[in-house]
Design an enzyme around this catalytic site. Sequence first.
Site, PDB file in Angstrom:
ATOM      1  N   GLU A  79       0.858  -1.196   0.000  1.00 37.72           N
ATOM      2  CA  GLU A  79       0.000   0.000   0.000  1.00 37.72           C
ATOM      3  C   GLU A  79       0.885   1.234   0.000  1.00 37.72           C
ATOM      4  O   GLU A  79       2.014   1.190   0.505  1.00 37.72           O
ATOM      5  CB  GLU A  79      -0.853   0.058   1.285  1.00 37.72           C
ATOM      6  N   ARG A 126     -14.992  -8.336  15.905  1.00 38.11           N
ATOM      7  CA  ARG A 126     -15.178  -8.630  17.332  1.00 38.11           C
ATOM      8  C   ARG A 126     -15.553  -7.332  18.048  1.00 38.11           C
ATOM      9  O   ARG A 126     -15.496  -6.253  17.465  1.00 38.11           O
ATOM     10  CB  ARG A 126     -13.870  -9.146  17.931  1.00 38.11           C
TER      11      ARG A 126
END
Length: 456
Positions: free
Chosen positions: A156, A248
């Site tokens: 990236e 989560r």
Amino acid sequence: MADEAYLIGPAPSAQSYLKVDRIIDTARTAGAEAIHPGYGFLSENPEFALRCEQEGLVFIGPTSQAIRAMGGKTAARSLATHAGVPVVPGTTRDLTDEEVLQVATEMGFPVLIKASAGGGGKGMRSVSAEAELAGAIRAARSEATSAFGNPAVYVERYLDCARHIEMQILADKAGNVVYLGERECSLQRRHQKVVEESPSPFVDADLRRRIGEAAVKLAKAASYTNAGTLEFLVDSAKNFYFLELNARLQVEHPVTEMVTGLDLVKEQIRIAAGEPLSVRQEEIQLRGHAIECRIYAEDPFNNFMPSPGRIQVLRNPSGPGIRIDSGIYEGCEVPLYYDPIVAKLIAWGQDRSEAIGRMRRALREYAIIGVKTSIPFHHRILDHPQFQKGEFHTQFLERWLAEGFKEESGRLAEIALVAGALYLHTRKPPSPVSVSQAARSESLWKLAARHEALRR
Ligand code: MV4
């Protein structure tokens, strides 16, 4: 505080908390209908979620399929791209060493090499020039192999001095998805968050709505259910880029609870039970400002070395807007086996300045003796003019620490306590030299801890 407790194995997590069979067996023994996996350990493990599904136990979290789909960073990036959510420029597939060089040269330095299987900054290496590339690829692959058992990497563009902003979402099984505002998580040290807040001082209502709608779009495209957090980088021009989805409940969820008034674990349980969300998007109101300090049992004046041991004295702060989520009590032992976080101190206020004021007061009241803690570090952060102005980014803490972080000013309260102990012990006013020597002596800490007068 648990109603019942079961032994799941020896202290090392590989022999207990990470053993899928032991957890399933224990749930059976206890007659549990459902398992809340917490934040760490098996919480994002698709095999564990699948075993729960197969065993007829309810896993309080996303489906194993959704966890798996979001676990691969390159897969999550292409899903985002297809959903029309911006990602940091880079590749969406795994690269060979030669391809890394080619892509980096085309894109221009600095670049970031990231583990495809990874997340949370593991197996991540920034590279500012071609000469560093080969070493960085090797380091990233080896870290990725040991952490995830997979050496795959992709590239990236490196966004320097950006903000790390995450958006909390809730999604029920009927396809309703809402966003609950952002958390500012730029204050990290070695990819450990230190202070989080909601809302971010950098995010205005328009940016919040745009990031929130992007998060909802991506969650719907992934058929995601339960609570989730989408990580974004936001640059100084307020462009935002999706990084990864954490499948989560996160450690810092209390700041979102404080500003929304929602109980996120309750929402998770409702969703897992097949009930609809308790709120619609237009009913969600963000009220005031919340800040969380993660209290670690580590020594900020000795390179943040873990500091296990017995908690000799514990005095919790309280008062309006103060919440403590803690795992310690007087006399308990902080073990070396797990993450060194021992408590989360959360302060809410009508606005950011009131939240900061309450946090500083609560940090002053907080007395933990027996292990070293990050509390003096938190004092220094909250006192920093740039923190107070809300002007910081992902590089802020590391750069400030690299400039040198001095012991004296952060330790005044502790030094006063030791001076008091010396005085009670000798009945003579101690000299500054004897106090500063005593402050470094473990036996004196224990003495201070035992003195009833000081405890009171
Ligand atoms: C980045 C980045 C800059 N550019 N990706 C860190 C954890 C993981 N979830 C993603 N992270 C980052 N990814 C690009 N393309 C900056 C971070 C980052 C960070 C980097 C160095 C030091 C502290 C950091 C804190 C938060 C995010």
